[in-house]
Enzyme design. Structure first.
Site, PDB file in Angstrom:
ATOM      1  N   ASP A 111      19.428  13.455  15.180  1.00  0.00           N
ATOM      2  CA  ASP A 111      19.772  14.401  14.124  1.00  0.00           C
ATOM      3  C   ASP A 111      18.856  14.137  12.935  1.00  0.00           C
ATOM      4  O   ASP A 111      18.758  12.997  12.471  1.00  0.00           O
ATOM      5  CB  ASP A 111      21.240  14.228  13.706  1.00  0.00           C
ATOM      6  CG  ASP A 111      21.773  15.419  12.928  1.00  0.00           C
ATOM      7  OD1 ASP A 111      21.069  15.890  12.020  1.00  0.00           O
ATOM      8  OD2 ASP A 111      22.893  15.869  13.221  1.00  0.00           O
ATOM      9  N   TYR A 144      19.955  30.155   2.547  1.00  0.00           N
ATOM     10  CA  TYR A 144      19.000  29.712   3.561  1.00  0.00           C
ATOM     11  C   TYR A 144      17.597  29.611   2.979  1.00  0.00           C
ATOM     12  O   TYR A 144      16.920  28.580   3.095  1.00  0.00           O
ATOM     13  CB  TYR A 144      18.995  30.673   4.749  1.00  0.00           C
ATOM     14  CG  TYR A 144      17.745  30.557   5.594  1.00  0.00           C
ATOM     15  CD1 TYR A 144      17.507  29.413   6.354  1.00  0.00           C
ATOM     16  CD2 TYR A 144      16.791  31.581   5.621  1.00  0.00           C
ATOM     17  CE1 TYR A 144      16.349  29.298   7.118  1.00  0.00           C
ATOM     18  CE2 TYR A 144      15.637  31.462   6.379  1.00  0.00           C
ATOM     19  CZ  TYR A 144      15.418  30.329   7.124  1.00  0.00           C
ATOM     20  OH  TYR A 144      14.272  30.202   7.869  1.00  0.00           O
TER      21      TYR A 144
END
Length: 335
Positions: free
Chosen positions: A65, A153
């Protein structure tokens, strides 16, 4: 005398729509790839699971991750180039979960930059997005266009970009930023308009619920975007390091005209309805994106090799394969 094995190339976001064909292209170019896939309890490798055995034989898949510094350090150690593609990308979901976007797109990028800095990695290719420009103030959009982030975003991606710039300025980190405009093609998720339309038509639907049909976009076929990544990842450092490059075709089309074109290519008469769930807040909608990729062309010789109609035809072929279509949930709104 025994030859020293070539260092691997590391790729974050390797399981994704762009990451997986990048892995294929790197292996085809003779590289061994260390591919990070986001850890999940299903041990799913995403689209990497569909790659040919000969590609996977040259690919080391690592579950991890980018939000975890240890995962990133392990991935980057020993690599001579890092392609950083891991990101949360769905704009509608960024309205719901902005904190997640900061964790992945900003902190995740920071972790990659720190690993590259401390390990002395020779090249980092960081992925940006044309969404950071917002609605075009001038066209075509050059890299000098103002940054105007109209969604969480876009803001998170711009944050990662600024970190990359600052690491080059502060520590001489050898980072180059690639800013693709709207990429499309096989394996793309239905959070984007092209796979949404094609997959639903392939599934037999003729009435489509979509968002605003007025915005224009510059669509690049995925193999051209991958070629742009390879170009900036392998070009002489003096040509690319410390710089940002747009990648796009220089051709724009409205979403409405795009849907009409897809219908024509699929020999389907389509009825389109506006779905309020798919319409962005008015001030958040990016109305126009049109790329100027002349800087990338001058630095590397890159140019798109696929016209929109050709790329759409290849994407339609992919979704018409029942095995591929079965991977998609065509009957729900994919955020």
């Amino acid at each position: 005398m025994t030859a020293t094995p070539q260092a691997p190339v590391a790729v974050t976001g390797a399981e994704g729509f762009i990451g997986s064909p990048l892995v294929e292209a790197l292996v085809a170019a003779g590289r061994r790839v260390r591919a990070m896939v986001q850890y999940n309890s299903f041990s799913s490798f995403g689209w990497l699971e569909t790659l040919p055995k000969e590609v996977l034989a040259e690919t080391e898949i690592v579950l991890g991750d980018v939000r975890d510094p240890g995962s990133v350090t392990g991935l980057v150690t020993g690599a001579d180039t890092v392609y950083h593609l891991a990101a949360l990308i769905a704009i509608p979901y960024s309205y719901r979960a902005p904190h997640s976007y900061v964790e992945t797109n900003v902190t995740g990028t920071l972790n990659v930059l720190e690993a590259v800095r401390h390990l002395g990695t020779p090249r980092l290719v960081h992925t940006s997005t044309s969404e950071t420009y917002g609605t075009a103030l001038t066209v075509p959009i050059t890299e000098d266009h103002p940054i105007n982030t109209q969604s969480p975003y876009a803001a998170s991606k711009a944050g990662g970009d600024r970190l990359a710039d600052s690491y080059h300025a502060s520590f001489e980190t050898p980072v180059v930023t690639l800013r693709p405009f709207n990429t499309y093609g096989p394996r793309q998720s239905m959070r984007a308009v092209i796979p949404t339309v094609i997959a639903r038509v392939a599934a037999g639907e003729r009435s489509l619920d979509l968002g605003d049909l007025r915005p224009t976009r510059d669509f690049s076929y995925v193999k051209d975007t991958v070629a742009a990544f390879l170009a900036v990842g392998t070009a002489p450092a003096e040509h690319v390091v410390g710089r940002t490059f747009n990648a796009g075709t220089g051709r724009e089309i409205s979403i409405g005209d795009l849907v009409t074109l897809i219908g024509k290519l699929m020999d389907a008469e389509l009825e389109v309805r506006e779905d309020t769930r798919r319409v962005r807040p008015a001030a958040s909608e990016v109305m126009r994106l049109l790329c100027d990729a002349s800087r990338l062309r001058a630095a590397t010789g890159w140019a798109p090799a696929h016209h929109l109609e050709e790329g759409l035809a290849r994407t339609i072929e992919f979704f018409r394969d029942p095995a591929n279509l079965a991977r998609y949930k065509t009957d729900i709104y994919n955020v």
